[in-house]
Design an enzyme around this catalytic site. Structure first.
Site, PDB file in Angstrom:
ATOM      1  N   ASN A 161       0.799  -1.236   0.000  1.00  0.00           N
ATOM      2  CA  ASN A 161       0.000   0.000   0.000  1.00  0.00           C
ATOM      3  C   ASN A 161       0.827   1.280   0.000  1.00  0.00           C
ATOM      4  O   ASN A 161       0.472   2.223  -0.681  1.00  0.00           O
ATOM      5  CB  ASN A 161      -1.045  -0.019   1.129  1.00  0.00           C
ATOM      6  CG  ASN A 161      -0.417  -0.056   2.484  1.00  0.00           C
ATOM      7  OD1 ASN A 161       0.633  -0.664   2.688  1.00  0.00           O
ATOM      8  ND2 ASN A 161      -1.032   0.590   3.451  1.00  0.00           N
ATOM      9  N   LYS A 184      12.462  -7.641   1.094  1.00  0.00           N
ATOM     10  CA  LYS A 184      11.598  -8.292   0.114  1.00  0.00           C
ATOM     11  C   LYS A 184      10.300  -7.488   0.065  1.00  0.00           C
ATOM     12  O   LYS A 184       9.443  -7.597   0.925  1.00  0.00           O
ATOM     13  CB  LYS A 184      11.289  -9.739   0.494  1.00  0.00           C
ATOM     14  CG  LYS A 184      10.644 -10.465  -0.694  1.00  0.00           C
ATOM     15  CD  LYS A 184       9.689 -11.547  -0.310  1.00  0.00           C
ATOM     16  CE  LYS A 184       8.343 -11.069   0.132  1.00  0.00           C
ATOM     17  NZ  LYS A 184       7.525 -10.385  -0.905  1.00  0.00           N
ATOM     18  N   GLU A 258       4.403  -4.400  12.255  1.00  0.00           N
ATOM     19  CA  GLU A 258       3.406  -3.334  12.024  1.00  0.00           C
ATOM     20  C   GLU A 258       2.276  -3.968  11.236  1.00  0.00           C
ATOM     21  O   GLU A 258       2.432  -4.269  10.053  1.00  0.00           O
ATOM     22  CB  GLU A 258       4.033  -2.191  11.218  1.00  0.00           C
ATOM     23  CG  GLU A 258       5.175  -1.488  11.909  1.00  0.00           C
ATOM     24  CD  GLU A 258       4.734  -0.608  13.070  1.00  0.00           C
ATOM     25  OE1 GLU A 258       3.523  -0.551  13.376  1.00  0.00           O
ATOM     26  OE2 GLU A 258       5.614   0.007  13.678  1.00  0.00           O
ATOM     27  N   CYS A 292      -3.269   1.062   6.649  1.00  0.00           N
ATOM     28  CA  CYS A 292      -3.390   0.314   7.897  1.00  0.00           C
ATOM     29  C   CYS A 292      -4.174   1.108   8.920  1.00  0.00           C
ATOM     30  O   CYS A 292      -4.858   0.559   9.761  1.00  0.00           O
ATOM     31  CB  CYS A 292      -2.004  -0.006   8.429  1.00  0.00           C
ATOM     32  SG  CYS A 292      -0.965   1.452   8.568  1.00  0.00           S
ATOM     33  N   GLU A 389     -10.597  -6.382   9.246  1.00  0.00           N
ATOM     34  CA  GLU A 389     -10.041  -5.336   8.388  1.00  0.00           C
ATOM     35  C   GLU A 389     -10.510  -5.554   6.951  1.00  0.00           C
ATOM     36  O   GLU A 389     -10.410  -6.656   6.423  1.00  0.00           O
ATOM     37  CB  GLU A 389      -8.510  -5.398   8.461  1.00  0.00           C
ATOM     38  CG  GLU A 389      -7.834  -4.265   7.710  1.00  0.00           C
ATOM     39  CD  GLU A 389      -6.312  -4.355   7.780  1.00  0.00           C
ATOM     40  OE1 GLU A 389      -5.755  -5.447   7.568  1.00  0.00           O
ATOM     41  OE2 GLU A 389      -5.673  -3.315   8.034  1.00  0.00           O
TER      42      GLU A 389
HETATM   43  P1  NAD Z   1       0.419  -9.280   3.436  1.00  0.00           P
HETATM   44  O1  NAD Z   1       0.559  -9.630   4.866  1.00  0.00           O
HETATM   45  O2  NAD Z   1      -0.429 -10.120   2.573  1.00  0.00           O
HETATM   46  O3  NAD Z   1       1.855  -9.255   2.724  1.00  0.00           O
HETATM   47  C1  NAD Z   1       2.903  -8.445   3.219  1.00  0.00           C
HETATM   48  C2  NAD Z   1       4.222  -9.009   2.765  1.00  0.00           C
HETATM   49  O4  NAD Z   1       4.437 -10.279   3.374  1.00  0.00           O
HETATM   50  C3  NAD Z   1       4.372  -9.232   1.268  1.00  0.00           C
HETATM   51  O5  NAD Z   1       5.668  -8.788   0.891  1.00  0.00           O
HETATM   52  C4  NAD Z   1       4.218 -10.741   1.126  1.00  0.00           C
HETATM   53  O6  NAD Z   1       4.898 -11.267   0.010  1.00  0.00           O
HETATM   54  C5  NAD Z   1       4.870 -11.223   2.397  1.00  0.00           C
HETATM   55  N1  NAD Z   1       4.443 -12.550   2.870  1.00  0.00           N
HETATM   56  C6  NAD Z   1       3.252 -13.160   2.685  1.00  0.00           C
HETATM   57  N2  NAD Z   1       3.229 -14.338   3.350  1.00  0.00           N
HETATM   58  C7  NAD Z   1       4.434 -14.458   3.977  1.00  0.00           C
HETATM   59  C8  NAD Z   1       5.007 -15.438   4.855  1.00  0.00           C
HETATM   60  N3  NAD Z   1       4.333 -16.524   5.235  1.00  0.00           N
HETATM   61  N4  NAD Z   1       6.244 -15.214   5.339  1.00  0.00           N
HETATM   62  C9  NAD Z   1       6.929 -14.107   5.010  1.00  0.00           C
HETATM   63  N5  NAD Z   1       6.444 -13.142   4.173  1.00  0.00           N
HETATM   64  C10 NAD Z   1       5.210 -13.322   3.676  1.00  0.00           C
HETATM   65  O7  NAD Z   1      -0.050  -7.744   3.441  1.00  0.00           O
HETATM   66  P2  NAD Z   1      -0.459  -6.835   2.210  1.00  0.00           P
HETATM   67  O8  NAD Z   1      -1.757  -7.342   1.659  1.00  0.00           O
HETATM   68  O9  NAD Z   1       0.688  -6.657   1.286  1.00  0.00           O
HETATM   69  O10 NAD Z   1      -0.676  -5.421   2.937  1.00  0.00           O
HETATM   70  C11 NAD Z   1      -1.841  -5.060   3.573  1.00  0.00           C
HETATM   71  C12 NAD Z   1      -1.738  -5.278   5.071  1.00  0.00           C
HETATM   72  O11 NAD Z   1      -0.654  -4.524   5.603  1.00  0.00           O
HETATM   73  C13 NAD Z   1      -2.953  -4.786   5.806  1.00  0.00           C
HETATM   74  O12 NAD Z   1      -3.325  -5.730   6.788  1.00  0.00           O
HETATM   75  C14 NAD Z   1      -2.479  -3.501   6.472  1.00  0.00           C
HETATM   76  O13 NAD Z   1      -3.205  -3.138   7.615  1.00  0.00           O
HETATM   77  C15 NAD Z   1      -1.066  -3.806   6.764  1.00  0.00           C
HETATM   78  N6  NAD Z   1      -0.295  -2.575   6.931  1.00  0.00           N
HETATM   79  C16 NAD Z   1       0.130  -2.218   8.186  1.00  0.00           C
HETATM   80  C17 NAD Z   1       0.825  -1.016   8.378  1.00  0.00           C
HETATM   81  C18 NAD Z   1       1.301  -0.593   9.746  1.00  0.00           C
HETATM   82  O14 NAD Z   1       2.187   0.254   9.829  1.00  0.00           O
HETATM   83  N7  NAD Z   1       0.761  -1.136  10.830  1.00  0.00           N
HETATM   84  C19 NAD Z   1       1.096  -0.205   7.281  1.00  0.00           C
HETATM   85  C20 NAD Z   1       0.656  -0.612   6.029  1.00  0.00           C
HETATM   86  C21 NAD Z   1      -0.029  -1.799   5.862  1.00  0.00           C
END
Ligand code: NAD
Length: 496
Positions: A161, A184, A258, A292, A389
């Site tokens: 995002n 990554k 996060e 988020c 969410e």
């Molecule tokens: P996601 O958890 O699907 O993926 C995030 C990352 O994790 C990607 O790079 C993905 O390839 C990797 N990944 C997926 N499975 C994995 C595993 N088993 N082991 C290691 N890496 C893995 O999240 P998304 O859909 O890309 O992003 C949206 C989410 O991020 C929402 O839940 C949002 O709230 C959260 N977010 C949080 C913050 C914060 O600061 N708290 C900021 C932005 C987004």
């Protein structure tokens, strides 16, 4: 003349490992989608565990043997400032790239990229202020002091995002601390991490200090399971955060998480209704709700509900959906077909559970990957839409009558990332702010962040804090050094 009918070849990018630009060992590549055009615009290597191992080895070598591990704070600060200047120089170009990668508005991405150098300037200063302390020893004949040392190799995993900004939140303090870094990025938005790699090279950081692996969850799993990694910094969903924490436990690797949110905007009847309506719009419809910190629950005093919700609906109906690259556009598409299916599916499920669409809806969009600004009323705190969410432009309206009830509804969630409180009564605003269990609370505002303001979650929104001087400590170890002063022989069978 340009032939517009000819298929456009995606721009080909490689990964940066140990100062070299490389493809995946398997030769596999994957495309990154432009969500507005609905077509691939970039292609990157699809890394596997072998590539991850090579990148971690490079970061390990640069930390253990390379000049970076012996660098002074002054040297690191100079390079961070240089990197800040290069990001500032290229901010508009990088913002346009990021907008193509994730479909967010160019105007939002431009603001993010233009502000991003401040993280590197701020943490350059923080690098120069890392210090241990001298202890007034409680032990006779001893003096002791502490040193702060870099934790080592950092593995960063980022979401789609705000990929560049959320990388900067990790990279700037980690480099300030003296760590080396493997990132990554999300498979949906891999390009900005690569572009930052080009600037890291141009700034003059030694090879292996910053490495980029592009790939999906398989590469992410290999990275967090690697025992040579000393710290994991993850931003993403709560489910993946939990999987990472479990994997990290096998090596007792430190984790900074996060994660997701279900943040309330709490509106009292003594608020400024126009300001509150504007803040509610910003909280849930900016970035098409893909933040988020989205204020996805409107917890509103019943006596003012009709007025404020009416204002929010009126403004939501005028929001301009369209091409994210145009300055007048207010909402772009959501980032991926999967995200579109998830958001519209959750709206339909909410209606099936008894919510009513006051604006927008699952089928109200103009097609493509657009979801219109959607407002759901008659939502109860128990409904799925009020608990999970969405990560899309969907607002759930939940009424309350008393202050105690407002606090109870706001805290009735497994998340605790952020909250907005709208009241011109100073005492009430502070009272409620103290009782809401969230890492960030805005009074009469929403969606403000800065490099010097700690950001992170209570409860299942994460652990640890990014931003602020304390963020450097996430990447430092404290070592205590004892010095014996008397030269006397000590009893070997007692402590101290
Ligand atoms: P996601 O958890 O699907 O993926 C995030 C990352 O994790 C990607 O790079 C993905 O390839 C990797 N990944 C997926 N499975 C994995 C595993 N088993 N082991 C290691 N890496 C893995 O999240 P998304 O859909 O890309 O992003 C949206 C989410 O991020 C929402 O839940 C949002 O709230 C959260 N977010 C949080 C913050 C914060 O600061 N708290 C900021 C932005 C987004």
């Amino acid at each position: 003349m340009l032939d517009n009918s000819a298929p456009v070849r995606p721009v080909a990018y490689d990964m940066l490992i140990d100062g070299r630009w490389v493809g995946a060992a398997s030769g596999r590549r994957m495309d990154s989608l432009d969500p507005f055009a609905g077509a691939a615009w970039a292609s990157v290597p699809d890394a596997g565990s072998e590539d991850v191992g090579t990148a971690v080895a490079a970061a390990r070598k640069a930390f253990d043997l390379g000049p970076w591990g012996r660098s002074t704070a002054r040297e690191r600060a100079a390079l961070l400032r240089r990197l800040a200047e290069l990001i500032a120089r290229d901010a508009d170009r990088l913002a346009a790239i990021e907008s193509r990668d994730n479909g967010k508005l160019v105007r939002e991405m431009t603001a993010q990229w233009r502000y991003m150098p401040e993280w590197f300037f701020y943490f350059a200063g923080a690098a120069e202020r890392i210090e241990g302390s001298t202890l007034q020893s409680d032990r006779p004949n001893f003096t002791a002091f502490t040193r702060k040392e870099p934790v080592g190799v950092v593995a960063a995993i980022t979401p789609w995002n705000s990929p560049g900004l959320l990388l900067a939140w990790k990279l700037a303090p980690a480099l300030a601390a003296g760590c080396t870094f493997v990132v990554k990025p999300s498979e949906h938005t891999p390009v900005s991490a690569i572009e930052i790699g080009r600037l890291v090279e141009e700034a003059g950081f030694p090879a292996g200090v910053y490495n980029v692996i592009t790939g999906g969850p398989e590469a992410g799993r290999a990275l967090v399971a690697d025992p040579r990694v000393d710290k994991i910094a993850f931003t993403g969903s709560t489910d993946v955060g939990k999987a990472i924490a479990k994997s990290a436990a096998d090596n007792l690797t430190g984790v900074l998480l996060e994660l997701g949110g279900k943040s309330p905007n709490i509106v009292f009847d003594d608020c400024d209704p126009a300001a509150a309506a504007n803040g509610i719009i910003s909280g849930i419809f900016a970035a098409s709700g893909q933040t988020c910190m989205a204020g996805s629950r409107l917890v509103i005093q019943r006596s003012i509900m009709e007025d404020v919700v009416g204002r929010v609906i009126a403004r939501a109906q005028t929001i301009k959906l369209g091409d994210p690259s145009l300055p007048e556009t207010e909402m772009g598409p959501v980032a991926t077909p999967q995200q579109h299916a998830k958001v519209t599916g959750m709206i339909r499920a909410a209606v099936a559970e008894g919510a009513r669409v006051a604006c927008g809806g699952a089928d109200g969009g103009p097609g493509g990957l657009f979801v219109p600004p959607t407002i759901l009323v008659d939502v109860t705190p128990q409904m799925t839409i009020a608990r999970e969410e969405v990560f899309g432009p969907v607002l759930s309206v939940i009424p309350f009558d008393t202050e105690e009830e407002a606090i109870a509804i706001a805290n009735d969630t497994e998340f605790g990332l952020a909250a907005g409180i709208w009241s011109l009564n100073l005492q009430r605003a502070h009272r409620v702010a103290n009782k809401v269990r969230a890492g960030t609370v805005w009074l009469n505002a929403y969606r403000v962040v800065a490099y010097n303001a700690p950001f992170g979650g209570f409860k299942q929104s994460g652990s640890g804090r990014e931003n602020g001087v304390g963020a450097v400590d996430e990447y430092l170890e404290t070592k205590t050094i004892w010095i014996e002063l008397s030269g006397a022989t000590r009893d070997p069978f007692t402590i101290g």
